[in-house]
Design an enzyme around this catalytic site. Structure first.
Site, PDB file in Angstrom:
ATOM      1  N   GLU A  82       0.735  -1.442  -0.045  1.00  0.00           N
ATOM      2  CA  GLU A  82       0.114  -0.040   0.018  1.00  0.00           C
ATOM      3  C   GLU A  82       0.610   1.383   0.068  1.00  0.00           C
ATOM      4  OE1 GLU A  82      -2.886  -0.300   2.970  1.00  0.00           O
ATOM      5  OE2 GLU A  82      -3.721  -2.441   2.389  1.00  0.00           O
ATOM      6  N   GLU A 189      -5.801  -7.701  -0.925  1.00  0.00           N
ATOM      7  CA  GLU A 189      -6.513  -7.287   0.092  1.00  0.00           C
ATOM      8  C   GLU A 189      -8.036  -6.566  -0.400  1.00  0.00           C
ATOM      9  OE1 GLU A 189      -5.348  -4.773   3.445  1.00  0.00           O
ATOM     10  OE2 GLU A 189      -3.217  -5.751   3.275  1.00  0.00           O
TER      11      GLU A 189
END
Length: 266
Positions: A82, A189
Site C-alpha cells: 500500500e 486485500e
C-alpha cells in the site's frame, strides 16, 4: 501452527509485514518522522544495523515454516504494501521513488543472501492508484513474483458503485501488466467491513471476479479484539447464506477444490 494447517489443506499462505517504525519506535502507521525513516534504514542510514537485525528475525521465522518431514512451506510475502498511499511510514510521501525501490531490492537481496528460498514476493500497492502510479515504484521483474493491489468497499452500501468502478478499472490495467511482465495477478486485500449487504458476495463481489484472470482474492481479517472489524461471514451473519451461494459458483475455488485440480481429467 495455523500456517502449517493451511498448507496441509492445500492453501497458500500470504504474509504482509506491518513493521514497527525503526526510527521512532512507533507502529507502522507512525509517520511523524516524515521522510526520515526509510532513509535511516538504507545501507548508509543510522538505523540500518537495527533493520538488518529485524531481517535476521524474519530469516529465522521463514526458515521455521516447515512440514513435519522438514519440507519448507511456500509463502507469498507482501512487504512494503500500500505504498501508493501515505498512511505507512514507507508510503509515497515519506520516501522518494528511488528510496522505495532501494528498500525493496535491499529486502529481497538480504533474504536471498541469507538462504530464504521459500517465499514469493507480491507487489501490492493501494487501490485507487492510476496505471502510471501503480508502476511508478515497481522495483523490477527479478524482484517481484506477483502483481496485486489492496482495495475495500467504503462508505457502506452507498460506496458499492465506486467499489465496482475502481476494482474493474484497476483489474483491467493489472491484467495488461500481468501479461507484459509475465506475472500472475491477484486482489491481495479487499472486502466490506461487517458485510451489511445480504447479497454482496453474488451481486457485487462475484461479478467483478468473473471478469478478470485473478489468481486469488484475500478478504481481510476477522479481528478477535474488534467485534465489528470482520470481512468474512460467520454462521447466521446477514451475508452468510449468500456466501454459500458464492462458494457453489463454478468459478470460485476453495481449499477443498485443490484435489480436483490435481486430477488429470480435470
Amino acid at each position: 501452527r495455523y500456517i502449517r494447517e493451511a498448507h496441509e489443506r492445500g492453501s497458500i499462505n500470504t504474509i504482509s509485514w506491518h513493521l514497527y517504525n525503526p526510527y521512532t519506535g512507533g507502529s507502522s502507521w507512525d509517520t511523524s518522522a516524515k521522510d526520515s525513516v526509510v532513509a535511516s534504514i538504507l545501507p548508509d542510514g543510522k538505523e540500518h544495523p537495527k533493520f538488518t537485525a529485524w531481517l535476521d528475525t524474519l530469516v529465522t521465522f521463514f526458515g521455521s515454516l516447515t512440514t513435519e518431514d522438514g519440507t519448507k512451506i511456500p509463502i507469498l510475502f507482501r512487504p512494503w504494501h500500500e505504498h501508493t498511499g501515505s498512511w505507512f511510514w514507507w508510503g509515497k510521501d515519506h520516501c522518494t521513488t528511488e528510496q522505495y525501490k532501494e528498500l525493496w531490492v535491499m529486502t529481497h537481496s538480504y533474504l536471498k543472501l541469507k538462504g530464504v528460498n521459500n517465499i514469493l514476493y507480491a507487489y501490492s500497492p493501494g487501490g485507487g492508484a492510476s496505471a502510471e502510479e501503480y508502476m511508478e515504484r515497481y522495483p523490477g521483474d527479478e524482484y517481484v513474483d506477483l502483481l496485486g493491489f489492496d482495495y475495500y468497499q467504503l462508505n457502506g452500501t452507498a460506496g458499492t458503485q465506486s467499489y465496482k468502478d475502481v476494482m474493474d478499472s484497476t483489474l483491467v490495467f493489472l491484467t495488461k501488466y500481468g501479461k507484459e511482465h509475465d506475472k500472475p495477478i491477484a486482489v491481495t486485500e479487499t472486502g466490506f467491513e461487517t458485510i451489511p449487504d445480504a447479497t454482496w458476495w453474488t451481486s457485487v463481489f462475484a461479478p467483478i471476479m468473473d471478469k478478470h484472470p485473478i489468481a486469488y482474492v484475500l478478504v481481510w481479517r476477522n479481528a478477535r479484539e474488534k467485534p465489528n472489524h470482520y470481512y468474512a461471514p460467520y454462521p447466521e451473519q446477514v451475508s452468510a447464506e449468500d456466501f454459500v451461494q458464492f462458494y457453489k459458483q463454478p468459478k470460485s475455488l476453495f481449499a477443498k477444490d485443490i484435489e480436483k485440480l490435481k486430477k488429470p481429467e480435470q
